[in-house]
Scaffold this motif. Structure first.
Motif, PDB file in Angstrom:
ATOM      1  N   PHE A 227       0.866  -1.182   0.000  1.00 44.61           N
ATOM      2  CA  PHE A 227       0.000   0.000   0.000  1.00 44.61           C
ATOM      3  C   PHE A 227       0.902   1.231   0.000  1.00 44.61           C
ATOM      4  O   PHE A 227       1.662   1.441   0.954  1.00 44.61           O
ATOM      5  CB  PHE A 227      -0.874   0.033   1.256  1.00 44.61           C
ATOM      6  N   SER A 228       0.845   2.033  -1.063  1.00 47.50           N
ATOM      7  CA  SER A 228       1.660   3.256  -1.092  1.00 47.50           C
ATOM      8  C   SER A 228       1.042   4.298  -0.162  1.00 47.50           C
ATOM      9  O   SER A 228      -0.129   4.191   0.235  1.00 47.50           O
ATOM     10  CB  SER A 228       1.714   3.814  -2.516  1.00 47.50           C
ATOM     11  N   GLY A 229       1.821   5.334   0.156  1.00 50.35           N
ATOM     12  CA  GLY A 229       1.318   6.397   1.021  1.00 50.35           C
ATOM     13  C   GLY A 229       0.075   7.059   0.442  1.00 50.35           C
ATOM     14  O   GLY A 229      -0.900   7.339   1.157  1.00 50.35           O
ATOM     15  N   SER A 230       0.085   7.299  -0.886  1.00 50.60           N
ATOM     16  CA  SER A 230      -1.069   7.966  -1.516  1.00 50.60           C
ATOM     17  C   SER A 230      -2.299   7.053  -1.502  1.00 50.60           C
ATOM     18  O   SER A 230      -3.425   7.516  -1.300  1.00 50.60           O
ATOM     19  CB  SER A 230      -0.725   8.389  -2.947  1.00 50.60           C
ATOM     20  N   SER A 231      -2.086   5.735  -1.688  1.00 50.21           N
ATOM     21  CA  SER A 231      -3.211   4.783  -1.634  1.00 50.21           C
ATOM     22  C   SER A 231      -3.829   4.761  -0.238  1.00 50.21           C
ATOM     23  O   SER A 231      -5.055   4.697  -0.090  1.00 50.21           O
ATOM     24  CB  SER A 231      -2.740   3.372  -1.967  1.00 50.21           C
ATOM     25  N   ILE A 232      -2.967   4.809   0.785  1.00 48.48           N
ATOM     26  CA  ILE A 232      -3.480   4.780   2.158  1.00 48.48           C
ATOM     27  C   ILE A 232      -4.279   6.056   2.446  1.00 48.48           C
ATOM     28  O   ILE A 232      -5.331   6.007   3.092  1.00 48.48           O
ATOM     29  CB  ILE A 232      -2.327   4.596   3.173  1.00 48.48           C
ATOM     30  N   VAL A 374       4.603  -1.435  12.117  1.00 45.73           N
ATOM     31  CA  VAL A 374       4.703  -0.100  11.528  1.00 45.73           C
ATOM     32  C   VAL A 374       5.228   0.877  12.590  1.00 45.73           C
ATOM     33  O   VAL A 374       4.761   0.887  13.725  1.00 45.73           O
ATOM     34  CB  VAL A 374       3.330   0.357  10.997  1.00 45.73           C
ATOM     35  N   GLY A 375       6.212   1.674  12.204  1.00 49.01           N
ATOM     36  CA  GLY A 375       6.745   2.679  13.134  1.00 49.01           C
ATOM     37  C   GLY A 375       7.998   2.235  13.870  1.00 49.01           C
ATOM     38  O   GLY A 375       8.696   3.070  14.454  1.00 49.01           O
ATOM     39  N   PHE A 376       8.298   0.925  13.867  1.00 52.80           N
ATOM     40  CA  PHE A 376       9.545   0.484  14.505  1.00 52.80           C
ATOM     41  C   PHE A 376      10.717   0.790  13.557  1.00 52.80           C
ATOM     42  O   PHE A 376      10.592   0.645  12.342  1.00 52.80           O
ATOM     43  CB  PHE A 376       9.487  -1.010  14.843  1.00 52.80           C
ATOM     44  N   GLU A 377      11.865   1.161  14.133  1.00 55.46           N
ATOM     45  CA  GLU A 377      12.926   1.797  13.329  1.00 55.46           C
ATOM     46  C   GLU A 377      13.892   0.803  12.675  1.00 55.46           C
ATOM     47  O   GLU A 377      15.111   0.909  12.820  1.00 55.46           O
ATOM     48  CB  GLU A 377      13.673   2.805  14.211  1.00 55.46           C
ATOM     49  N   PHE A 378      13.352  -0.139  11.920  1.00 61.67           N
ATOM     50  CA  PHE A 378      14.230  -1.109  11.255  1.00 61.67           C
ATOM     51  C   PHE A 378      15.011  -0.466  10.102  1.00 61.67           C
ATOM     52  O   PHE A 378      16.111  -0.898   9.776  1.00 61.67           O
ATOM     53  CB  PHE A 378      13.422  -2.309  10.766  1.00 61.67           C
ATOM     54  N   MET A 405       4.242  -3.957   8.006  1.00 63.68           N
ATOM     55  CA  MET A 405       5.518  -3.258   8.223  1.00 63.68           C
ATOM     56  C   MET A 405       5.524  -1.978   7.410  1.00 63.68           C
ATOM     57  O   MET A 405       4.834  -1.882   6.389  1.00 63.68           O
ATOM     58  CB  MET A 405       6.694  -4.129   7.772  1.00 63.68           C
ATOM     59  N   SER A 406       6.324  -1.003   7.835  1.00 63.80           N
ATOM     60  CA  SER A 406       6.491   0.230   7.062  1.00 63.80           C
ATOM     61  C   SER A 406       7.287  -0.059   5.795  1.00 63.80           C
ATOM     62  O   SER A 406       8.133  -0.955   5.775  1.00 63.80           O
ATOM     63  CB  SER A 406       7.261   1.275   7.875  1.00 63.80           C
ATOM     64  N   THR A 407       7.030   0.727   4.753  1.00 65.65           N
ATOM     65  CA  THR A 407       7.904   0.704   3.574  1.00 65.65           C
ATOM     66  C   THR A 407       9.078   1.649   3.850  1.00 65.65           C
ATOM     67  O   THR A 407       9.067   2.409   4.818  1.00 65.65           O
ATOM     68  CB  THR A 407       7.138   1.169   2.314  1.00 65.65           C
ATOM     69  N   ASP A 411       5.952   6.129   4.413  1.00 62.26           N
ATOM     70  CA  ASP A 411       4.560   6.517   4.164  1.00 62.26           C
ATOM     71  C   ASP A 411       3.672   5.320   3.828  1.00 62.26           C
ATOM     72  O   ASP A 411       2.471   5.330   4.084  1.00 62.26           O
ATOM     73  CB  ASP A 411       4.484   7.518   2.994  1.00 62.26           C
ATOM     74  N   GLY A 412       4.263   4.306   3.211  1.00 62.45           N
ATOM     75  CA  GLY A 412       3.482   3.148   2.790  1.00 62.45           C
ATOM     76  C   GLY A 412       3.509   2.029   3.820  1.00 62.45           C
ATOM     77  O   GLY A 412       4.212   2.108   4.838  1.00 62.45           O
ATOM     78  N   ILE A 413       2.734   0.985   3.537  1.00 62.76           N
ATOM     79  CA  ILE A 413       2.687  -0.200   4.404  1.00 62.76           C
ATOM     80  C   ILE A 413       2.774  -1.448   3.527  1.00 62.76           C
ATOM     81  O   ILE A 413       2.130  -1.540   2.473  1.00 62.76           O
ATOM     82  CB  ILE A 413       1.391  -0.225   5.247  1.00 62.76           C
ATOM     83  N   GLU A 414       3.605  -2.386   3.985  1.00 63.60           N
ATOM     84  CA  GLU A 414       3.746  -3.682   3.324  1.00 63.60           C
ATOM     85  C   GLU A 414       3.062  -4.700   4.227  1.00 63.60           C
ATOM     86  O   GLU A 414       3.368  -4.773   5.416  1.00 63.60           O
ATOM     87  CB  GLU A 414       5.240  -3.968   3.195  1.00 63.60           C
ATOM     88  N   ALA A 415       2.119  -5.444   3.678  1.00 64.43           N
ATOM     89  CA  ALA A 415       1.368  -6.413   4.496  1.00 64.43           C
ATOM     90  C   ALA A 415       1.609  -7.819   3.963  1.00 64.43           C
ATOM     91  O   ALA A 415       1.384  -8.092   2.784  1.00 64.43           O
ATOM     92  CB  ALA A 415      -0.118  -6.097   4.456  1.00 64.43           C
ATOM     93  N   TRP A 416       2.091  -8.702   4.840  1.00 69.13           N
ATOM     94  CA  TRP A 416       2.211 -10.127   4.504  1.00 69.13           C
ATOM     95  C   TRP A 416       0.970 -10.812   5.087  1.00 69.13           C
ATOM     96  O   TRP A 416       0.685 -10.681   6.274  1.00 69.13           O
ATOM     97  CB  TRP A 416       3.455 -10.720   5.142  1.00 69.13           C
ATOM     98  N   LEU A 417       0.256 -11.531   4.240  1.00 69.91           N
ATOM     99  CA  LEU A 417      -1.004 -12.143   4.671  1.00 69.91           C
ATOM    100  C   LEU A 417      -0.993 -13.631   4.313  1.00 69.91           C
ATOM    101  O   LEU A 417      -0.639 -14.003   3.193  1.00 69.91           O
ATOM    102  CB  LEU A 417      -2.179 -11.444   3.969  1.00 69.91           C
TER     103      LEU A 417
END
Length: 441
Positions: A227-232, A374-378, A405-407, A411-417
């Motif tokens: 999910f890109s930042g703009s999509s979210i 999301v938000g953890f500083e990896f 997880m954050s991209t 701004d984006g989110i990567e989701a493993w499902l």
């Protein structure tokens, strides 16, 4: 002769100073006892250009730097080189951390274009998920693998025992290790708060396995959705209204819940029981929800499951309805809830979570679980040759579970499902989901 691939070396890294006698029995907290018998896996990828600038052609110098700084930082994180002795004690005996150095005949770009679960697993020092609880894990609390790619890029795969580490702990440790590698001595690090969790949540005389019964016989498949930042932003606008503005995590989780549920309803065969209700659980980091709040450097499993009440789903279910239920569910984990965990009422909380898990196993009810990193500083973990170009985890291979997880851009989110093969085949064609997310084929 061609280049040799495979494991180049295996070594045990011990702390640079022995752990003092008075610290050699580390008490786990009650929340650590509730954590699954898994490992927390994290993978950090660094580009060939950054690595070569730092180490020229001598990767052994880079490897040595990692080992030396790991040895130093382990004096602060002393339980990480100990061994779990029973359900409430880590024996901090300096047995050390396994460090594997391997070489792979693949390009880093191949992984970045389309990360495949089986390839990512090869970059970890041990299998992260022991899905057979009766098989006791006797290996260490932590293990590391440095993997070299053909192009000169590298991956650092680290597994932490979930009995002492959550994602926040993993991020805190990796950033401390990286700072040590960059030359910031232990004296300049924010010291980890090792004992805080067991003082606030003392260990209990209990034996709970939150994961029992979760592994079914059905075939599952795991996919990554981006999910890109703009999509979210578009998704949040679609769901929101003047009185309700979902967070990024609430919006993405809600869409995945709704889409997965629709896929499950569509893929039911004749004769199978219809899905009439659904529920969701979400892990909640409680460091900031405590009074006073805890530092991000507090070590341990300082999180809880938030479990929703059931939603009737026989008709059409709106995104906003589910998002509001998600907000209400996460909001339950508040100061009062935390006080219960700290008092003798903890039994009620454990029974409620166990009850929700059993309920989700009933026919006609479909439960989904999500965890957010999301938000953890990896993406901040810089050992001296630059920040990662990609950070990932290995999701739990159990159906109806998702990890966010954050991209890299934040701004984006990567989701493993992970879903059953049948449900995933339907989900891949969900128009509403595809309006906001792309996925790996």
């Amino acid at each position: 002769m061609g280049e040799e691939y495979g494991i180049i070396s295996k070594e045990t890294i011990k702390p640079s100073f022995p752990t003092p006698i008075h610290l050699q029995h580390f008490k786990l907290s009650f929340l650590d006892q509730l954590a699954p018998s898994f490992r927390v896996p994290i993978l950090l990828f660094y580009s060939a250009s950054d690595v070569t600038t730092f180490a020229a052609t001598d990767i052994s110098a880079l490897s040595q730097k990692l080992k030396t700084s790991l040895s130093e930082v382990l004096t602060l994180y002393y339980p990480f080189c100990g061994r779990l002795r029973d359900s409430s004690i880590i024996e901090c005996n300096d047995e050390g951390v396994l460090f594997i150095h391997s070489k792979l005949p693949i390009e880093l770009s191949n992984i970045l274009k389309n990360p495949q679960l089986h390839t990512l697993c090869e970059l970890l020092p041990c299998p992260p998920y022991n899905l057979q609880p009766q098989q006791r894990d006797t290996s260490g609390i932590m293990a590391v693998q440095l993997s070299q790619f053909k192009c000169g890029g590298i991956a650092l795969g680290v597994c932490f025992s979930h009995k002492i580490a959550d994602a926040s702990t993993a991020a805190s440790f990796l950033n401390a290790w990286a700072a040590t590698s960059r030359g910031h001595g232990n004296g300049n690090l924010v010291p980890p708060l090792m004992e805080e969790a067991s003082l606030l949540f003392p260990p209990r005389n209990i034996s709970v396995d939150m994961t029992s019964g979760m592994v079914g016989q059905e075939k599952t498949v795991t996919k990554r959705f981006i999910f890109s930042g703009s999509s979210i932003s578009r998704l949040r606008q679609t769901i929101g209204c003047p009185s309700f503005n979902p967070s990024r995590v609430e919006a993405v989780t809600t869409l995945l819940w709704k889409s997965s549920l629709e896929a499950a309803k569509e893929s039911i065969d004749c004769g199978e029981e219809k899905i009439v209700a659904s529920g969701v659980s979400h892990t909640v980091n409680i460091r900031s929800r405590m009074v006073p709040s805890l530092s991000k450097h507090s070590i341990g499993n300082i999180w809880q499951y938030a479990v929703s009440s059931l939603v009737e789903v026989e008709g059409e279910v709106g995104l906003r309805d589910l998002a509001e239920r998600m907000r209400e569910t996460i909001g339950k984990v508040d100061g009062d809830y935390i006080k219960k965990l700290q008092s003798d009422e903890f039994v009620e909380v454990v029974e409620a979570i166990e009850g929700a898990r059993r309920l989700a196993e009933q026919k006609g009810i479909r439960g989904y679980g999500f965890t957010s990193w999301v938000g953890f500083e990896f993406y901040e973990v810089d050992f001296g040759w630059g920040k990662p170009i990609y950070a990932s985890t290995i999701p739990v291979p159990i159906k109806n579970l998702g990890t966010l997880m954050s991209t890299k851009d934040g701004d984006g989110i990567e989701a493993w499902l992970t879903l059953t093969t049948r449900d995933m085949a339907r989900l891949e064609h969900n128009a509403e989901l595809l309006n906001f997310a792309s996925f790996d084929s």
